[in-house]
Motif scaffolding. Structure first.
Motif, PDB file in Angstrom:
ATOM      1  N   ARG A 117       0.841  -1.194   0.000  1.00  0.00           N
ATOM      2  CA  ARG A 117       0.000   0.000   0.000  1.00  0.00           C
ATOM      3  C   ARG A 117       0.878   1.247   0.000  1.00  0.00           C
ATOM      4  O   ARG A 117       1.822   1.360   0.781  1.00  0.00           O
TER       5      ARG A 117
ATOM      6  N   ASP B 101      -2.805   5.727   0.768  1.00  0.00           N
ATOM      7  CA  ASP B 101      -3.739   4.854   0.045  1.00  0.00           C
ATOM      8  C   ASP B 101      -3.982   3.578   0.851  1.00  0.00           C
ATOM      9  O   ASP B 101      -3.649   2.474   0.421  1.00  0.00           O
TER      10      ASP B 101
ATOM     11  N   LEU C 292      -6.016   0.447   2.727  1.00  0.00           N
ATOM     12  CA  LEU C 292      -7.136  -0.428   2.405  1.00  0.00           C
ATOM     13  C   LEU C 292      -8.327  -0.005   3.254  1.00  0.00           C
ATOM     14  O   LEU C 292      -8.274  -0.080   4.483  1.00  0.00           O
TER      15      LEU C 292
ATOM     16  N   THR D   6      -2.252   1.140   7.344  1.00  0.00           N
ATOM     17  CA  THR D   6      -2.354   0.285   6.167  1.00  0.00           C
ATOM     18  C   THR D   6      -3.807  -0.019   5.827  1.00  0.00           C
ATOM     19  O   THR D   6      -4.160  -0.189   4.666  1.00  0.00           O
TER      20      THR D   6
END
Length: 246
Positions: free
Chosen positions: A20, A24, A26, A220
């Motif tokens: 990642r 950005d 998840l 993350t």
């Protein structure tokens, strides 16, 4: 979901955590029932994370008081409603043995889970929780992505950051693939991301930093707890007032 489908689903979920870029993360919306899951999936989200709080409310229970059978049944309905991987918040496993926890999750079609390290408002011993996680992960044999929730910021802990770091390191050694220091303040996220190996799950709140901002800080993976269900409930209250002409 078939065994082959679950194997594919857990690998898809793992892949979504890897590589990642900063900013950005998840983003995993938290559906509380099959209908909300379908809406999130249709919007293009690649995976979903059920929240125990949101599911409890949808079933008429207070947070933390959902019977295990009802929770796993709700997770199963959500899984069947969508074609994307689903990871489930199952609190601390409802007193089930590690092998039974794995069986119930796989029977429901989930490919991951949250397991928290406090019970009855108190932190579980660090070594005890690490051992528990290790047993669940061993029983799962790679079929589940275990997200180890760290409750240091929610309970009366003298130094939450130090406690979260100690626990996080041991949980990674136990095999946890993601760490979730729920309630960590934005200032601690860069420290947690730097000091702990592996993906870091951060809770996003309505009035807090955006997912992009949390990702830039080191997150993350972003989840919302029961927050999305609460926003939907607010919309229903507004609708009810409108219908009543209030």
């Amino acid at each position: 979901m078939t065994a082959a489908g679950q194997d594919s689903g857990v690998e898809r979920l793992r892949a979504l955590h890897r590589g990642r870029a900063s900013g950005d993360p998840l983003v995993l919306p938290g559906p509380w029932d099959a209908a909300s899951a379908q809406i999130f999936a249709e919007a293009g989200f690649e995976a979903l994370a059920t929240p125990s709080h949101g599911v409890a409310a949808s079933l008429g229970h207070a947070d933390g008081e959902t019977p295990a059978d009802e929770m796993f049944a709700a997770v199963g309905r959500i899984v069947r409603a969508v074609a994307v991987p689903v990871t489930a918040d199952i609190e601390r496993g409802y007193g089930l043995a590690p092998g039974r926890i794995v069986e119930r999750l796989l029977d429901a079609g989930a490919v991951g889970c949250n397991l928290e390290d406090s019970e009855d408002g108190r932190m579980v011993g660090t070594e005890e929780q690490a051992g528990f996680l290790s047993e669940v992960i061993r029983a799962a044999e790679g079929r589940l992505l275990v997200n180890a929730r760290i409750d240091s910021y929610l309970r009366p802990v003298e130094d939450p950051l130090a406690d979260a770091l100690e626990r996080g390191r041991l949980y990674v050694e136990a095999g946890a693939e993601c760490l979730y220091p729920i309630g960590a303040p934005p200032a601690d996220i860069p420290v947690l991301a730097r000091e702990l190996s592996g993906p870091l799950n951060v809770l996003a709140t309505r009035d807090g930093p955006t997912p992009h901002e949390l990702g830039t800080a080191g997150a993350t993976r972003i989840t919302f707890g029961g927050g999305l269900m609460e926003r939907a409930s607010d919309a229903v209250r507004d609708m009810a007032r409108e219908l009543r002409g209030v």
